[in-house]
Scaffold this active site. Structure first.
Site, PDB file in Angstrom:
ATOM      1  CB  SER A  42      -1.008   0.069   1.385  1.00 21.76           C
ATOM      2  OG  SER A  42      -1.955  -0.747   0.968  1.00 21.76           O
ATOM      3  CB  VAL A  43       4.413   2.050   0.189  1.00 24.39           C
ATOM      4  CG1 VAL A  43       5.469   3.426  -0.155  1.00 24.39           C
ATOM      5  CG2 VAL A  43       4.531   1.762   1.462  1.00 24.39           C
TER       6      VAL A  43
END
Length: 458
Positions: A42-43
């Site tokens: 999710s970065v």
């Protein structure tokens, strides 16, 4: 145990400390290094936010625009709510969309091809879920499944993979390029991130790629879990692969106000917009645009993390001190956030255990704990069950139980996978608890939960 993990720290753009633990493989045959490729999960959302801000700078969209301007197919049960959701609401996870199981529909083909499928905790609905291979599939699924919104747009925070997936669709329609191609041409290549990409076929052609591991069930054990999960309709929410060195270059955007190695990626105004706190998302933490912002010891932590099969990641920038740090791991339960902060604390001269928020017991009379009891079922397939126990709560989720203690009003803390996690219960106007913020998701309380718990105790 973490089979392979890499920690990198830079100061004023110069790498100062890069350290590896374990290897690319648990057997230590391949050491992890600063150019080992890992999933960053999710970065990726912060890259999506950068892309949106670039398109705004070019006059191709405005974050204040309604989503339906670019995705007229976006619809919800509440038609007026759908019309009111803007790109900014998607960027800040304030669209009002509840947690949905759509990520697993988008992952379904990868899941079915995974030889270890039976060793993962997955939603019971998985066999019945449709394949969500395209944005059109996803939009149809959201329209059918989203139900009532959590609140008016801009008023409540709930982490949404769906929202960032929709931003990926907007980027494609506005730019005329596939999302992955746009990010490569406008972020990765200008930033010199030569070991980063989305295409799993490209990844497998590279030298120095991590193996993936998972803490499996049936029975519980650490297993080698080959096969990179892919979700074409959700690529903008969490499917970039990168390295410590490349991510340290990427973090220069937030340290410098938009440049990497002399290349302008974003304007200073766009960086300020991306890092402006928009809504609380945890104790002493606010969500901005694809980033989390924490006031810390007179400084600011600009951060985000990610978790996926074979991936735990965390990035942090402290602009006031010119510090950036990255942790990438090939095991999902790694406490990447705590490790990153401990490393930065060491550089700042703070005790290594200094936390992002105050961890102090808060008075909570035992007779008030019953108000939190109940079941909190998420459409993502997880049910949080809460019971009062002594002066705290027992939280049961995914087959595990933990004791949580009160550290603030409606706020409880507990140890999870080597890190300190929290849940915050949300009262309604009548004072009754109607939801809990757990794992950054706002999950409604089941209406009959209290009665079920009482019956189970009888």
């Amino acid at each position: 145990m973490t089979p392979g993990q890499k920690l990198g720290m830079a100061e004023h753009g110069e790498p100062r400390w890069v350290r590896g633990y374990g290897g690319r493989e648990a057997e230590r045959r391949g050491p992890a290094h600063a150019d080992t490729i890992y999933p960053i999960a999710s970065v990726t959302k912060s890259f999506t936010a950068v892309a949106v801000m670039q398109l705004q700078e070019r006059g191709l969209l405005k974050v204040s625009d309604p989503v339906v301007k670019y995705l007229p197919e976006f619809r919800l049960r509440d038609a007026a709510h759908a019309q009111a959701v803007t790109l900014e609401h998607l960027l800040s996870n304030t669209s009002g969309l509840p947690p949905l199981v759509s990520l697993y529909g988008s992952l379904k083909r990868s899941l079915e091809a995974d030889p270890n499928l039976s060793r993962f905790l997955l939603p019971e609905r998985l066999p019945q879920l449709p394949y969500l291979d395209t944005y059109e599939d996803l939009l149809d699924f959201i329209a059918e499944e989203a139900g009532d919104p959590l609140g008016p747009p801009g008023t409540v925070f709930s982490y949404s993979n769906d929202g960032f997936a929709l931003l990926g669709a907007v980027i494609e329609r506005v730019s005329g390029m596939p999302y992955a191609d746009y990010v490569r041409a406008n972020i990765l290549e200008p930033a010199g991130m030569t070991r980063s990409g989305f295409d799993p076929a490209w990844v497998q052609q590279q030298a120095g790629v991590t193996q993936l591991y998972h803490m499996a069930v049936n029975p519980p054990e650490l297993i080698h879990a080959p096969g990179w999960w892919e979700a074409p309709a959700m690529v903008a929410a969490g499917f970039l692969k990168s390295t410590v060195n490349d991510m340290l270059r990427y973090l220069e955007i937030y340290r410098t106000g938009g440049t990497v190695g002399g290349e302008r990626i974003l304007s200073p105004e766009s960086v300020r917009a991306m890092t402006t706190p928009r809504i609380p998302c945890g104790p002493n933490m606010w969500y901005a645009y694809g980033l989390m912002i924490t006031p810390y010891q007179g400084m600011t932590l600009v951060e985000h993390g990610g978790n996926l099969k074979g991936a735990a990641s965390w990035i942090t920038c402290i602009p006031e001190r010119g510090l950036t740090a990255v942790v990438l791991s090939n095991l999902i339960i790694t406490p990447a956030a705590r490790i990153t902060l401990a490393a930065l604390n060491g550089r700042l001269g703070l005790p290594l255990a200094t936390n992002r928020f105050e961890d102090r017991d808060h008075p909570c009379p035992p007779e008030t704990l019953a108000m939190y009891e109940g079941h909190y079922p998420s459409a993502e397939g997880v049910v949080l069950t809460v019971r009062a126990a002594g002066d705290g709560l027992i939280l049961q989720m995914m087959g595990a139980e933990v004791k949580a203690r009160c550290i603030g009003e409606h706020l409880f803390a507990f140890e999870q996978h080597g890190d300190l996690a929290t849940v915050r219960f949300v009262p309604g106007p009548d004072g009754r608890i109607w939801a809990v913020l757990s794992g950054f998701r706002l999950i409604r309380k089941a209406a009959d939960a209290a009665a079920e718990v009482a019956a189970a105790d009888a």
